[in-house]
Design a protein around this motif. Structure first.
Motif, PDB file in Angstrom:
ATOM      1  N   LEU A  63       0.833  -1.206   0.000  1.00  0.00           N
ATOM      2  CA  LEU A  63       0.000   0.000   0.000  1.00  0.00           C
ATOM      3  C   LEU A  63       0.865   1.253   0.000  1.00  0.00           C
ATOM      4  CD1 LEU A  63      -2.835  -1.066   2.448  1.00  0.00           C
ATOM      5  CD2 LEU A  63      -3.048  -0.655  -0.007  1.00  0.00           C
ATOM      6  N   ASP A  64       1.977   1.238   0.747  1.00  0.00           N
ATOM      7  CA  ASP A  64       2.879   2.385   0.745  1.00  0.00           C
ATOM      8  C   ASP A  64       3.427   2.640  -0.653  1.00  0.00           C
ATOM      9  OD1 ASP A  64       4.309   1.785   4.057  1.00  0.00           O
ATOM     10  OD2 ASP A  64       2.519   2.869   3.416  1.00  0.00           O
TER      11      ASP A  64
ATOM     12  N   GLN B 124       2.031   1.687  -3.496  1.00  0.00           N
ATOM     13  CA  GLN B 124       0.953   2.180  -4.337  1.00  0.00           C
ATOM     14  C   GLN B 124       0.645   3.640  -4.043  1.00  0.00           C
ATOM     15  OE1 GLN B 124      -2.503  -0.336  -4.144  1.00  0.00           O
ATOM     16  NE2 GLN B 124      -1.364  -2.209  -4.543  1.00  0.00           N
ATOM     17  N   ASN B 125       0.652   3.995  -2.751  1.00  0.00           N
ATOM     18  CA  ASN B 125       0.398   5.391  -2.376  1.00  0.00           C
ATOM     19  C   ASN B 125       1.456   6.314  -2.966  1.00  0.00           C
ATOM     20  OD1 ASN B 125      -1.939   4.986  -0.955  1.00  0.00           O
ATOM     21  ND2 ASN B 125      -0.938   4.714   1.021  1.00  0.00           N
ATOM     22  N   GLU B 126       2.717   5.901  -2.932  1.00  0.00           N
ATOM     23  CA  GLU B 126       3.799   6.708  -3.492  1.00  0.00           C
ATOM     24  C   GLU B 126       3.619   6.884  -4.999  1.00  0.00           C
ATOM     25  OE1 GLU B 126       7.019   9.121  -3.659  1.00  0.00           O
ATOM     26  OE2 GLU B 126       5.970   8.352  -1.892  1.00  0.00           O
ATOM     27  N   GLN B 127       3.275   5.762  -5.678  1.00  0.00           N
ATOM     28  CA  GLN B 127       3.040   5.853  -7.116  1.00  0.00           C
ATOM     29  C   GLN B 127       1.868   6.765  -7.427  1.00  0.00           C
ATOM     30  OE1 GLN B 127       2.516   1.784  -8.326  1.00  0.00           O
ATOM     31  NE2 GLN B 127       4.709   1.298  -8.273  1.00  0.00           N
ATOM     32  N   LEU B 128       0.815   6.654  -6.612  1.00  0.00           N
ATOM     33  CA  LEU B 128      -0.352   7.509  -6.829  1.00  0.00           C
ATOM     34  C   LEU B 128      -0.018   8.975  -6.575  1.00  0.00           C
ATOM     35  CD1 LEU B 128      -3.156   5.304  -5.242  1.00  0.00           C
ATOM     36  CD2 LEU B 128      -2.885   5.870  -7.654  1.00  0.00           C
ATOM     37  N   ARG B 129       0.793   9.240  -5.554  1.00  0.00           N
ATOM     38  CA  ARG B 129       1.179  10.616  -5.289  1.00  0.00           C
ATOM     39  C   ARG B 129       2.003  11.189  -6.449  1.00  0.00           C
ATOM     40  NH1 ARG B 129       1.519   8.913   0.278  1.00  0.00           N
ATOM     41  NH2 ARG B 129       3.664   8.195  -0.032  1.00  0.00           N
TER      42      ARG B 129
ATOM     43  N   GLU C 260      -7.909  10.536  -6.213  1.00  0.00           N
ATOM     44  CA  GLU C 260      -8.180  10.908  -4.821  1.00  0.00           C
ATOM     45  C   GLU C 260      -9.097   9.866  -4.158  1.00  0.00           C
ATOM     46  OE1 GLU C 260      -5.907  14.409  -4.372  1.00  0.00           O
ATOM     47  OE2 GLU C 260      -7.016  13.191  -2.942  1.00  0.00           O
ATOM     48  N   ASP C 261     -10.106   9.407  -4.916  1.00  0.00           N
ATOM     49  CA  ASP C 261     -10.999   8.369  -4.379  1.00  0.00           C
ATOM     50  C   ASP C 261     -10.239   7.076  -4.105  1.00  0.00           C
ATOM     51  OD1 ASP C 261     -13.790   9.349  -6.508  1.00  0.00           O
ATOM     52  OD2 ASP C 261     -13.098  10.120  -4.567  1.00  0.00           O
ATOM     53  N   ARG C 262      -9.309   6.714  -4.998  1.00  0.00           N
ATOM     54  CA  ARG C 262      -8.524   5.489  -4.822  1.00  0.00           C
ATOM     55  C   ARG C 262      -7.646   5.581  -3.580  1.00  0.00           C
ATOM     56  NH1 ARG C 262      -8.139   0.248  -4.661  1.00  0.00           N
ATOM     57  NH2 ARG C 262      -6.073  -0.571  -5.244  1.00  0.00           N
ATOM     58  N   ILE C 263      -7.045   6.753  -3.383  1.00  0.00           N
ATOM     59  CA  ILE C 263      -6.203   6.953  -2.194  1.00  0.00           C
ATOM     60  C   ILE C 263      -7.038   6.801  -0.931  1.00  0.00           C
ATOM     61  CG2 ILE C 263      -4.896   8.704  -0.906  1.00  0.00           C
ATOM     62  CD1 ILE C 263      -3.864   9.717  -3.607  1.00  0.00           C
ATOM     63  N   GLY C 264      -8.254   7.358  -0.941  1.00  0.00           N
ATOM     64  CA  GLY C 264      -9.127   7.213   0.227  1.00  0.00           C
ATOM     65  C   GLY C 264      -9.473   5.762   0.501  1.00  0.00           C
TER      66      GLY C 264
ATOM     67  N   ARG D  14      -6.473   3.994   2.044  1.00  0.00           N
ATOM     68  CA  ARG D  14      -6.305   4.368   3.453  1.00  0.00           C
ATOM     69  C   ARG D  14      -7.308   3.629   4.341  1.00  0.00           C
ATOM     70  NH1 ARG D  14      -5.446  10.898   2.507  1.00  0.00           N
ATOM     71  NH2 ARG D  14      -3.208  10.779   2.017  1.00  0.00           N
ATOM     72  N   ALA D  15      -8.526   3.461   3.818  1.00  0.00           N
ATOM     73  CA  ALA D  15      -9.523   2.717   4.587  1.00  0.00           C
ATOM     74  C   ALA D  15      -9.105   1.255   4.744  1.00  0.00           C
ATOM     75  CB  ALA D  15     -10.889   2.807   3.896  1.00  0.00           C
ATOM     76  N   GLU D  16      -8.523   0.657   3.688  1.00  0.00           N
ATOM     77  CA  GLU D  16      -8.062  -0.727   3.771  1.00  0.00           C
ATOM     78  C   GLU D  16      -6.924  -0.865   4.797  1.00  0.00           C
ATOM     79  OE1 GLU D  16      -9.010  -1.712  -0.930  1.00  0.00           O
ATOM     80  OE2 GLU D  16      -7.013  -2.063  -0.095  1.00  0.00           O
ATOM     81  N   VAL D  17      -6.021   0.124   4.807  1.00  0.00           N
ATOM     82  CA  VAL D  17      -4.934   0.095   5.787  1.00  0.00           C
ATOM     83  C   VAL D  17      -5.501   0.146   7.203  1.00  0.00           C
ATOM     84  CG1 VAL D  17      -2.987   1.408   6.701  1.00  0.00           C
ATOM     85  CG2 VAL D  17      -3.181   1.034   4.250  1.00  0.00           C
ATOM     86  N   SER D  18      -6.504   0.991   7.410  1.00  0.00           N
ATOM     87  CA  SER D  18      -7.115   1.111   8.732  1.00  0.00           C
ATOM     88  C   SER D  18      -7.764  -0.209   9.152  1.00  0.00           C
ATOM     89  CB  SER D  18      -8.151   2.238   8.712  1.00  0.00           C
ATOM     90  OG  SER D  18      -8.777   2.361   9.973  1.00  0.00           O
TER      91      SER D  18
END
Length: 207
Positions: free
Chosen positions: A37-38, A40-45, A164-168, A171-175
């Protein structure tokens, strides 16, 4: 009784081993999921930053194109004013020509000059009309470019919203995964609580 005790101890050991294996597996899965996830988040950013930069450039191009269109519209209005002025001048010249027909025999030289002036005026009208047509064509091209740029801008904004929706969601999956790990840790603590300090399995150390 001793056989029953041994069976119970064996059963407890099996349960502890299963719990330990499950906890280790969950921890490894959680670590893998967090790392993934980290990444993927970096790639998305990075993708989001690139899209924002592209969006900014598109907006700048759109602003420059609109400025050029305003300048062309102003030039078009000035050209139309010149055409109107020349048309009025032509009408005046033709009126003068009509009024001097009766003096044709004595004013041939003046008539020739007037005809030359009329020809020049008509030539200028032709030139101004061609210029007007060119400006109209340029305005149409620029309006088409503005439509294309606005469509690109809307597409980039829609892509940004989807990211932005994908990032949200991520984050919910990480939680959720963090909550599952916490539950597993509580289960392990409860399982280890039933052992005395000298009999607890190694997996309960530090729990």
């Amino acid at each position: 009784m001793s056989a029953l005790g041994r069976s119970l101890n064996l059963g407890l050991v099996v349960i502890v081993v299963l719990l330990t294996a499950g906890t280790v597996g969950a921890t490894m899965f959680y670590q893998y999921s967090v790392d993934s996830l980290d990444q993927q988040n970096e790639q998305l950013r990075e993708r989001n930053a690139a899209l924002e930069e592209n969006l900014s450039e598109t907006r700048q191009d759109l602003s420059a194109t609109r400025t050029e269109l305003r300048e062309l519209n102003n030039s078009l209005e000035r050209t139309r004013g010149d055409v109107s002025q020349v048309s009025n001048s032509l009408e005046d010249t033709e009126s003068q020509l009509s009024s001097t027909q009766s003096e044709l025999s004595s004013t041939r030289g003046e008539l020739q000059e007037t005809e030359n002036s009329l020809e020049d005026a008509r030539s200028r009208i032709s030139d101004l009309t061609a210029t007007l047509d060119d400006l109209e064509e340029q305005r149409n091209r620029l309006e088409n470019q503005i439509d294309d740029l606005e469509a690109d801008n809307e597409e980039l904004e829609a892509t940004n919203d989807r990211l932005e929706d994908r990032i949200g969601s991520l984050r919910a999956e990480v939680s959720d995964l963090e909550g599952q790990v916490s539950e597993l840790e509580l289960d392990l603590q409860e399982a280890c609580a039933g052992y005395q300090a000298d009999n607890e399995p190694a997996v309960c150390s530090g729990v």
